[in-house]
Motif scaffolding. Structure first.
Motif, PDB file in Angstrom:
ATOM      1  N   ARG B 419       0.835  -1.206   0.000  1.00 30.91           N
ATOM      2  CA  ARG B 419       0.000   0.000   0.000  1.00 30.91           C
ATOM      3  C   ARG B 419       0.862   1.245   0.000  1.00 30.91           C
ATOM      4  O   ARG B 419       0.518   2.257  -0.614  1.00 30.91           O
ATOM      5  N   GLU B 420       1.974   1.165   0.685  1.00 27.57           N
ATOM      6  CA  GLU B 420       2.856   2.324   0.715  1.00 27.57           C
ATOM      7  C   GLU B 420       3.423   2.604  -0.677  1.00 27.57           C
ATOM      8  O   GLU B 420       3.476   3.750  -1.123  1.00 27.57           O
ATOM      9  N   VAL B 421       3.851   1.530  -1.358  1.00 29.49           N
ATOM     10  CA  VAL B 421       4.389   1.727  -2.700  1.00 29.49           C
ATOM     11  C   VAL B 421       3.310   2.302  -3.612  1.00 29.49           C
ATOM     12  O   VAL B 421       3.561   3.200  -4.413  1.00 29.49           O
ATOM     13  N   TYR B 422       2.087   1.802  -3.446  1.00 32.53           N
ATOM     14  CA  TYR B 422       0.980   2.339  -4.249  1.00 32.53           C
ATOM     15  C   TYR B 422       0.797   3.819  -3.950  1.00 32.53           C
ATOM     16  O   TYR B 422       0.651   4.649  -4.846  1.00 32.53           O
ATOM     17  N   ASP B 423       0.836   4.134  -2.690  1.00 34.01           N
ATOM     18  CA  ASP B 423       0.615   5.509  -2.270  1.00 34.01           C
ATOM     19  C   ASP B 423       1.693   6.433  -2.804  1.00 34.01           C
ATOM     20  O   ASP B 423       1.430   7.546  -3.250  1.00 34.01           O
ATOM     21  N   MET B 424       2.928   5.933  -2.785  1.00 32.42           N
ATOM     22  CA  MET B 424       4.048   6.818  -3.100  1.00 32.42           C
ATOM     23  C   MET B 424       4.367   6.829  -4.591  1.00 32.42           C
ATOM     24  O   MET B 424       4.846   7.822  -5.117  1.00 32.42           O
ATOM     25  N   PRO B 433      -6.015  -6.958  -1.345  1.00 28.49           N
ATOM     26  CA  PRO B 433      -7.420  -6.841  -0.919  1.00 28.49           C
ATOM     27  C   PRO B 433      -7.880  -5.420  -0.667  1.00 28.49           C
ATOM     28  O   PRO B 433      -9.069  -5.132  -0.771  1.00 28.49           O
ATOM     29  N   GLU B 434      -6.995  -4.556  -0.317  1.00 27.62           N
ATOM     30  CA  GLU B 434      -7.455  -3.219   0.068  1.00 27.62           C
ATOM     31  C   GLU B 434      -6.410  -2.192  -0.322  1.00 27.62           C
ATOM     32  O   GLU B 434      -5.691  -1.665   0.508  1.00 27.62           O
ATOM     33  N   LEU B 435      -6.340  -1.966  -1.610  1.00 24.79           N
ATOM     34  CA  LEU B 435      -5.277  -1.086  -2.078  1.00 24.79           C
ATOM     35  C   LEU B 435      -5.733   0.361  -1.980  1.00 24.79           C
ATOM     36  O   LEU B 435      -6.301   0.932  -2.902  1.00 24.79           O
ATOM     37  N   LYS B 436      -5.496   0.926  -0.795  1.00 27.55           N
ATOM     38  CA  LYS B 436      -5.854   2.335  -0.591  1.00 27.55           C
ATOM     39  C   LYS B 436      -4.587   3.078  -0.233  1.00 27.55           C
ATOM     40  O   LYS B 436      -3.607   2.489   0.187  1.00 27.55           O
ATOM     41  N   ARG B 437      -4.655   4.368  -0.358  1.00 31.17           N
ATOM     42  CA  ARG B 437      -3.533   5.173   0.106  1.00 31.17           C
ATOM     43  C   ARG B 437      -3.335   4.935   1.596  1.00 31.17           C
ATOM     44  O   ARG B 437      -4.299   4.806   2.351  1.00 31.17           O
ATOM     45  N   ILE B 438      -2.100   4.880   2.004  1.00 30.73           N
ATOM     46  CA  ILE B 438      -1.875   4.575   3.413  1.00 30.73           C
ATOM     47  C   ILE B 438      -1.302   5.757   4.181  1.00 30.73           C
ATOM     48  O   ILE B 438      -1.676   5.997   5.322  1.00 30.73           O
ATOM     49  N   VAL B 552     -14.979  -6.125  16.655  1.00 32.22           N
ATOM     50  CA  VAL B 552     -15.304  -7.034  15.571  1.00 32.22           C
ATOM     51  C   VAL B 552     -14.725  -6.541  14.247  1.00 32.22           C
ATOM     52  O   VAL B 552     -14.894  -7.189  13.217  1.00 32.22           O
ATOM     53  N   GLY B 553     -14.072  -5.440  14.279  1.00 34.47           N
ATOM     54  CA  GLY B 553     -13.407  -4.964  13.073  1.00 34.47           C
ATOM     55  C   GLY B 553     -12.434  -3.873  13.445  1.00 34.47           C
ATOM     56  O   GLY B 553     -12.689  -3.107  14.374  1.00 34.47           O
ATOM     57  N   LEU B 554     -11.306  -3.841  12.780  1.00 36.64           N
ATOM     58  CA  LEU B 554     -10.318  -2.811  13.116  1.00 36.64           C
ATOM     59  C   LEU B 554      -9.547  -2.455  11.858  1.00 36.64           C
ATOM     60  O   LEU B 554      -9.082  -3.339  11.141  1.00 36.64           O
ATOM     61  N   LYS B 555      -9.473  -1.198  11.555  1.00 39.50           N
ATOM     62  CA  LYS B 555      -8.629  -0.756  10.442  1.00 39.50           C
ATOM     63  C   LYS B 555      -7.690   0.318  10.949  1.00 39.50           C
ATOM     64  O   LYS B 555      -8.135   1.349  11.450  1.00 39.50           O
ATOM     65  N   PRO B 556      -6.408   0.076  10.851  1.00 41.33           N
ATOM     66  CA  PRO B 556      -5.479   1.134  11.234  1.00 41.33           C
ATOM     67  C   PRO B 556      -5.468   2.240  10.173  1.00 41.33           C
ATOM     68  O   PRO B 556      -5.490   1.937   8.983  1.00 41.33           O
ATOM     69  N   VAL B 557      -5.475   3.456  10.618  1.00 42.49           N
ATOM     70  CA  VAL B 557      -5.354   4.592   9.706  1.00 42.49           C
ATOM     71  C   VAL B 557      -4.096   5.335  10.113  1.00 42.49           C
ATOM     72  O   VAL B 557      -3.970   5.723  11.261  1.00 42.49           O
ATOM     73  N   MET B 558      -3.184   5.477   9.200  1.00 39.91           N
ATOM     74  CA  MET B 558      -1.946   6.149   9.591  1.00 39.91           C
ATOM     75  C   MET B 558      -1.568   7.209   8.567  1.00 39.91           C
ATOM     76  O   MET B 558      -2.277   7.436   7.606  1.00 39.91           O
ATOM     77  N   GLY B 559      -0.462   7.817   8.783  1.00 38.37           N
ATOM     78  CA  GLY B 559      -0.028   8.866   7.875  1.00 38.37           C
ATOM     79  C   GLY B 559      -0.181  10.246   8.481  1.00 38.37           C
ATOM     80  O   GLY B 559       0.165  11.240   7.877  1.00 38.37           O
ATOM     81  N   TYR B 560      -0.675  10.300   9.705  1.00 40.46           N
ATOM     82  CA  TYR B 560      -0.850  11.601  10.340  1.00 40.46           C
ATOM     83  C   TYR B 560       0.491  12.224  10.722  1.00 40.46           C
ATOM     84  O   TYR B 560       0.552  13.381  11.092  1.00 40.46           O
ATOM     85  N   MET B 561       1.519  11.388  10.691  1.00 36.71           N
ATOM     86  CA  MET B 561       2.842  11.912  11.005  1.00 36.71           C
ATOM     87  C   MET B 561       3.764  11.781   9.801  1.00 36.71           C
ATOM     88  O   MET B 561       4.969  11.833   9.921  1.00 36.71           O
ATOM     89  N   HIS B 562       3.160  11.596   8.611  1.00 37.85           N
ATOM     90  CA  HIS B 562       3.993  11.392   7.421  1.00 37.85           C
ATOM     91  C   HIS B 562       4.679  12.695   7.060  1.00 37.85           C
ATOM     92  O   HIS B 562       4.057  13.607   6.542  1.00 37.85           O
ATOM     93  N   ARG B 563       5.998  12.740   7.355  1.00 39.30           N
ATOM     94  CA  ARG B 563       6.670  14.006   7.086  1.00 39.30           C
ATOM     95  C   ARG B 563       7.740  13.836   6.038  1.00 39.30           C
ATOM     96  O   ARG B 563       8.773  14.483   6.089  1.00 39.30           O
ATOM     97  N   ASN B 564       7.497  12.914   5.149  1.00 37.88           N
ATOM     98  CA  ASN B 564       8.240  12.888   3.888  1.00 37.88           C
ATOM     99  C   ASN B 564       9.729  12.662   4.058  1.00 37.88           C
ATOM    100  O   ASN B 564      10.541  13.225   3.349  1.00 37.88           O
ATOM    101  N   HIS B 565      10.050  11.819   5.007  1.00 37.78           N
ATOM    102  CA  HIS B 565      11.434  11.503   5.281  1.00 37.78           C
ATOM    103  C   HIS B 565      12.173  11.052   4.021  1.00 37.78           C
ATOM    104  O   HIS B 565      13.279  11.491   3.743  1.00 37.78           O
TER     105      HIS B 565
END
Lengths: 418, 888
Positions: B419-424, B433-438, B552-565
């Motif tokens: 997903r990261e490669v897709y995002d970047m 299964p779930e190719l979304k921006r991460i 019964v379901g959990l999806k991590p959402v991240m990227g709130y600290m993505h500072r383009n290292h």
């Protein structure tokens, strides 16, 4: 014993000065001074105490910039909270949102009038004081639930759900651990319970009494939502639980109510188990019996000052115990909490009632109390019952979690498919 | 005032001065203004003495903020230790760390939720103005672009003392406020901040019309035309043919690597002949681009320092080629090029049927070349460790066309990485299964790590930018950008009317199935936990679907600290990148330095071999870091389990002592920036090693025992941690977890042993493993690992020799040969990998970090299902993530 008369507060005053024709003025004074002055003051400094104690436990100093030793800290906090904006979320149920903290505070306040802080210092002495006390203290569950529900916040709702489940569960062991006292005192009146302790010594000093005291303390901590039972406002899980959406003084009221209930349950524990303001065993009757005769104001003061002092010292120790636990223990999980209440506390308390009946037969009912027999019979019973119930509880807990998790996991799969 | 008609004679006489003075002292003479002034005094005193901060941490600064509450600094003295998790009860928002675009709407919302009077402190360089990450495409250059800031605290990160000073400054500011002029009591002053929108970029709704207008004008594109062209082309472009050469050069594979590739290369026109020739020594024969043909030194071709080896790789390639058809595996620069259509089959073979079972996907990244985008897979075997290989798959370089089959079904650890490669890069992974921006949000207009993407503040391919040094004056990036802020929106964007402040573009695509966001059902409902939450260890978010309290379901959402290292790292010179690695996992800066140094040293070869003393210093620093980090981790795990800060503060006490050592040696508590290629920056100061010995020999063991004594046997800890978040050994490997998580599941895999780096092979220590893979075992593994670290430290402190600390002279000009390197170190959080593709210039062509925290999170959902909300917090705590590293 001339002290064992009706000590309802206004009556005493009425007896003392015939000149006093307007007893309601006294009531107003009591209300204004004690209930809106002294008790909130005690609460404020309980908060300060907690911050200092927690700081020491954590190898810190704690507040020390605001006044000497940080003593003005609670006042500053109060000024800030009062002047802070009072937000009500747009989608909240406005009136319920506003009423809930008041309800909780009222519930915490209502506990206090029946506590005999000294001789003649229970504001009211209803014959069913204990029942009244239990009844009003469970009002807080309603307040918490309303707060959580009206906020329209999921964390609040979760907190409220937890709170209701927890408070309702822990009321059972709380009441059950008071039953031995009722049995021994033969009365529900807090004042009579105090009198009996002057006669027979603290109710703590018996094996079933100690057990009941411990269970009551645990249930009390759960009732006031403190660690390790602070689930309704578990900060690391659900932010601030049921009061997540409260700001300003309305949050301050929750704060006040929490510490006021801490104070109230400590008073309860002190009054019914630790002999109120009396000294420990060899000197139990001392100040009351020797000083209790006089009916002048001066005699009242002379009698009550040491009583109140000792009472407050005991309450402080009790509160300190709660601080200590808070500073050192992690939190239980909801299911563990419920299991602990229903599978451990409740059976143990029920068994303890029977044991205390044995104590009653050995010590209290006979005209000549046989302490030796009482200790000899009940101590083994208590030890055996603790061990037995603990073993049962442990074995039930060991089997359970695996079953639980797989069960719910399976269910989740089914649900997500449908 | 009474009427002046009656005047008593004695009043009109002159009062004698003593009486006058008495009067002034004892009688209140005042005016309305003065009265209000007295009210002000009380009002201000109350507020200044009771500043409750919002318990809200963004990045590295948040760690220092927490330390401020610890025993050494004790913010409680000011009555400000009441960190409130709910904004409703907070007075001051300490914006502690880099403000990212993804996080900005949340911060604005939090600010709006705070009751008046409220204050904002911008803590650190990032919050004040973007700091080192300013040029990043996902960074808001200063919180004051959106919120009114009361106090700025300089530093990166500011030390706790600085924060305390900031607090005192704020108190002073409050002291000067007037009750009558307070803006929050005036109806005409709008104090709420409009919430910015995550559209094609972060859009400030106050400037919506201007932004739309400027976008329509195409100012950004116009600017890039003028400004970028000269600077962009020379640096990255000419290096691409080299790769194609490398393809052709590969001696073992005279055949054309892949027909697809060849076709593509022919279409591109440039590199086709080189690929067809395949003659061996044709080094930089054809250099089509404009750069003057400078001889570029090449590094030894090897994927990592410890790997399968040339012979083994050749054999493996041959085996794959016989098993499948010829041309399936082609060796390029010590990596196997696999045609994408056969990737899944080959991976299956490598995992299940090969002699060495490659069951562990160490790292997955992509490189944007001129003619293709290459996806790289580093595979490792946990059964026979130290046999790393690298697979390459190539796909179309055109935006939106790249497609590679997903290996998610083989190694579930590929989930987030793909997903990261897709995002970047914008490569689609078929079968994922779930190719979304991460890391970015859905709807973001660009694929940021593509080489042709230029950030809004882009100035040139390498630092130092001219704008900073020209004529002795410097320009702010805002002056270059047409929007005046870190914004870039494609010219043809039209969806202005669809932008909505209430829209949660980041999280709404990642809902666990079967639940509506807003619905508050009686049966199941969704809880969005984070990004501002006391126990998510930063700005991590979980979308939970709960049934009562059961997950019964959990999806991590991240990227709130993505500072383009990574993007920033590609513009930094190699040396300049060191301080940025500090800020990855900001609890373990020394460990991060170590990994990065190793990566570049691998390219530089013997030229940068650290001398003995430096090797020892490195080990000491890395192990001290491990102790500090594990201390922190255990403390905060307990915090998550509900212990009221006491264990955490006990742990921080020890950490502080270690940080003292760091500060003494490197000059900085947290961001040490201490390692250099081939050694370390400074020699240890006099007395340092003695003090370190004292700490190691006399204190740490006892303190670890103390933690052990207080926690391990604690009934509630056992109840809360045992049997929670179980990950079996097989799952742990498959999920590519690393570090204590992997070892707690019983897999004896520690990079220090599996692929020894530095001089770890000289020390006697044990690889600690657990049995059950639950939260409790992870705690125990960390505890025992601290003991082992102390053991290593004792040996290292005993044996450390005198000598130089760098192989040569200290140098700022580092020549790094062209080539590819993947270095890995056992960081406290797990295997930290650095993938560097160098093209011989002063900067890395591609720079990727395999972050253990990020990849460990892949298994979170699996671990949490069926448990309760309270357990999720504990499980997350046991994973010990650091958001700087998760989102990079």
């Amino acid at each position: 014993m001339n002290v064992a008369c009706d000590w309802a507060f206004p009556l005493v005053w009425a007896q003392q000065s015939e000149l006093d024709s307007i007893p309601w003025l006294k009531w107003i004074i009591v209300l204004a001074v004690v209930f809106f002055g002294i008790f909130p003051g005690i609460v404020a400094y309980t908060v300060w105490g907690e911050r200092k104690v927690a700081a020491r436990f954590q190898d810190r100093i704690g507040p020390n910039r605001v006044g000497p030793l940080g003593l003005l800290q609670p006042i500053a906090d109060a000024i800030k909270l009062i002047t802070k904006e009072d937000l009500v979320p747009r989608s909240a149920d406005r009136w319920v949102h506003l009423i809930a903290p008041v309800l909780i505070l009222v519930s915490a306040f209502l506990v206090l009038p029946v506590i005999p802080f000294g001789v003649g210092l229970a504001a009211v002495n209803p014959p069913s004081g204990l029942i009244y006390l239990i009844a009003v203290s469970s009002l807080s569950a309603l307040g918490i639930f309303l707060a959580g529900w009206s906020s329209r916040n999921k964390y609040s709702l979760l907190g409220a759900m937890r709170a209701v489940a927890q408070l309702v569960s822990y009321e059972v062991p709380q009441v059950l651990s008071i039953v031995p006292i009722i049995l021994w005192a033969g009365s529900l009146s807090m004042v009579t319970i105090f009198d009996k302790q002057v006669l027979y010594g603290w109710f703590l000093f018996s094996p079933p009494g100690m057990l009941a005291f411990v269970t009551l303390t645990i249930a009390n901590i759960a009732e006031v939502n403190r660690t390790p039972f602070d689930l309704p406002e578990a900060e690391s899980e659900i932010i601030a639980g049921y009061h997540t959406e409260y700001s300003g003084m309305r949050f301050g009221l929750f704060f006040l109510a929490e510490y006021l209930s801490v104070f109230a349950v400590s008073c309860l524990g002190t009054a019914i188990f630790l002999g109120g303001g009396t000294l420990p065993w060899p000197l139990t009757g001392e100040p009351v019996v020797t000083l209790g005769g006089g009916e002048t104001l001066f005699a009242m003061l002379l009698l009550n000052l040491p009583l109140i002092g000792i009472f407050m010292a005991k309450v402080s120790l009790y509160i300190f115990l709660m601080f200590w636990i808070r500073a050192t223990l992690p939190r239980l999980r909801v299911d563990q909490l419920m299991a602990f209440a229903w599978k451990f506390m409740v059976p143990l308390c029920i068994i303890n009632i029977f044991i205390s009946a044995v104590w009653y037969e050995c010590v209290i009912r006979p005209s000549k109390p046989n302490y030796l027999l009482g200790w000899g019979v009940t101590l083994p019973l208590v030890v055996v019952s603790i061990i037995g119930v603990l073993a049962l509880y442990r074995s039930s807990m060991k089997a359970e979690p695996v079953e639980l998790t797989t069960g719910s996991r399976r269910r989740s799969v089914v649900r997500s498919v449908s | 005032m009474s009427t002046p008609t009656i005047t008593r004679p004695e009043w009109s006489t002159v009062i004698d001065p003593v009486l006058q003075k008495e009067l002034e002292q004892h009688v209140l003479v005042t005016s309305w203004d003065k009265m209000l002034g007295m009210v002000d005094t009380v009002y201000n005193w109350g507020r200044r003495s009771s500043l409750w901060p919002l318990g809200f941490g963004l990045a590295c600064c948040a760690i220092e903020m927490i330390c401020t509450a610890s025993s050494r600094f004790d913010i409680a003295r000011f009555g400000a230790e009441v960190f409130r998790g709910s904004p409703r009860q907070a007075d001051v928002m300490i914006v502690s760390g880099t403000v990212t675009k993804t996080m900005m709407p949340m911060i604005a919302r939090l600010y709006d939720q705070m009751p008046e009077p409220k204050y904002v402190m911008a803590m650190g360089a990032c919050a004040s103005g973007g700091g080192p990450f300013k040029e990043g495409y996902n960074v808001v250059s200063g919180i004051d672009k959106y919120l009114p800031v009361d106090v700025y605290i300089p530093g990166c990160p500011p030390t706790p003392q600085a924060l305390l000073n900031g607090l005192i400054m704020l108190q002073r500011k409050i002291d000067g406020e007037r009750f009558t002029q307070a803006p929050w009591y005036r109806g005409d002053v709008e104090r709420d901040v409009p919430i910015p929108v995550l559209g094609p970029d972060l859009i400030d709704v106050r400037l919506l019309e201007v932004t739309a207008e400027k976008t329509a004008q195409g100012l950004v594109e116009a600017r890039e035309e003028t400004l970028v062209k000269p600077t962009l082309i020379p640096a990255p472009q000419p290096e691409v043919p080299e790769v194609v050469e490398a393809v052709s050069d590969a001696p073992v594979a005279p055949k054309a690597p892949s027909k697809l590739d060849l076709l593509r290369a022919q279409a591109a026109g440039t590199a086709a002949p080189a690929a067809a020739e395949g003659t061996e020594p044709a080094k930089p024969a054809a250099k089509p681009a404009g750069k003057p043909a400078k001889k570029v030194k090449k590094a030894i071709a090897r994927p990592s320092l410890v790997w399968l080896g040339d012979a083994g790789l050749e054999e493996l390639a041959a085996r794959i080629n016989t098993r499948f058809s010829d041309g399936t595996a082609t060796i390029i620069q010590a990596g196997l090029l696999i045609p994408s259509e056969r990737l899944v089959a080959v991976c299956h073979y490598l995992r299940d049927d090969n002699l060495i079972k490659y069951d562990y996907l160490a790292s997955l990244q992509s490189v944007h070349f001129e003619d293709c985008i290459e996806v790289n897979y580093h595979l490792e075997s946990t059964t026979t460790p130290g046999k790393l290989i690298q697979l390459r798959v190539r796909t179309s370089e055109k935006e939106g066309e790249g497609e590679v089959p997903s290996v998610n079904a083989i190694w579930r650890g590929a989930d987030f990485q793909e997903r990261e490669v897709y995002d970047m890069m914008g490569i689609r992974f078929t079968g994922h299964p779930e190719l979304k921006r991460i890391l970015m949000w859905d709807g973001y207009a660009y694929w940021p790590l593509r080489k042709d993407f230029l950030e809004p503040y882009y100035e040139g391919p390498t630092k130092v930018f001219e704008s900073r040094v020209e004529d002795g004056r410097h320009f702010r990036s805002e002056e270059f950008n047409p929007y005046g802020s870190n914004t870039k929106i494609p010219k043809d964007y039209t969806g202005w009317n669809t932008l909505d402040s209430g829209d949660d573009t980041k999280g709404k695509t990642l809902l666990p199935t079967g639940v509506e966001i807003s619905e508050l059902g009686t049966d199941q409902f969704m809880v969005s936990m984070g990004p501002q939450h006391p126990s998510t260890h930063g700005v991590f978010r979980m979308n939970l679907r709960v049934d009562g309290e059961t997950i019964v379901g959990l999806k991590p959402v991240m990227g709130y600290m993505h500072r383009n290292h990574e993007k920033i790292g590609e513009r930094n010179t190699f040396l300049m990148n060191f301080p940025f690695t500090d800020r990855l996992d900001y609890l373990t800066s020394m460990g991060n330095n170590f990994g990065y140094a190793l990566a570049i040293e691998q390219l530089m070869g013997d030229e940068a071999k650290p001398p003995e003393r430096a090797e020892y210093i490195r080990i000491i620093m890395a192990e001290l870091t491990r102790v500090a980090s594990h201390m922190w981790s255990i403390g905060f795990l307990l915090n998550d389990l509900g212990a009221f800060f006491t264990p955490a503060l006990y742990a921080i006490e020890e950490r502080e002592l270690i940080l003292d050592l760091f500060e003494w040696a490197s000059g900085s508590r947290m961001m040490c920036n201490y390692f250099r290629f081939g050694g370390v920056a400074f020699d240890l100061p006099k007395g340092w090693i003695e003090r370190c010995r004292g700490l190691v020999n006399n204190r740490l063991d006892g303190k670890i025992d103390e933690l052990d004594r207080y926690l391990t046997k604690n009934e509630i800890v056992i109840d809360r941690a045992k049997g929670i978040g179980v990950l079996t050994a097989k799952e742990a490997i498959n999920f590519s977890t690393a570090g204590p998580i992997l070892r707690a599941s019983g897999v004896e895999y520690d990079v220090r042993r599996a692929a020894p780096y530095g001089i770890y092979d000289r020390f006697d220590f044990k690889v600690v493993t657990g049995k059950n893979g639950d939260v409790y075992d992870r705690y125990l593994v960390r505890l025992e690992e601290m003991r082992e670290s102390v053991k290593i430290l004792k040996q290292a402190c005993r044996d450390i020799p005198e000598g130089p600390i760098l192989p040569g002279k200290k140098s700022y000009q580092i020549k790094v040969p062209a080539g590819e390197a993947y270095s890995r170190v056992e960081n406290p959080k797990g295997e930290l990998g650095y993938y560097v593709y160098a093209d011989g210039s002063g900067t890395a062509y591609r720079y990727h970090v395999r972050s253990p925290s990020f990849i460990n999170l892949t298994s979170l959902e699996q671990m949490c299902l069926g448990h309760s909300i309270a357990d999720v917090v504990g499980i997350l705590g046991s994973l010990d993530i650091v958001l700087g590293e998760v989102d990079r």
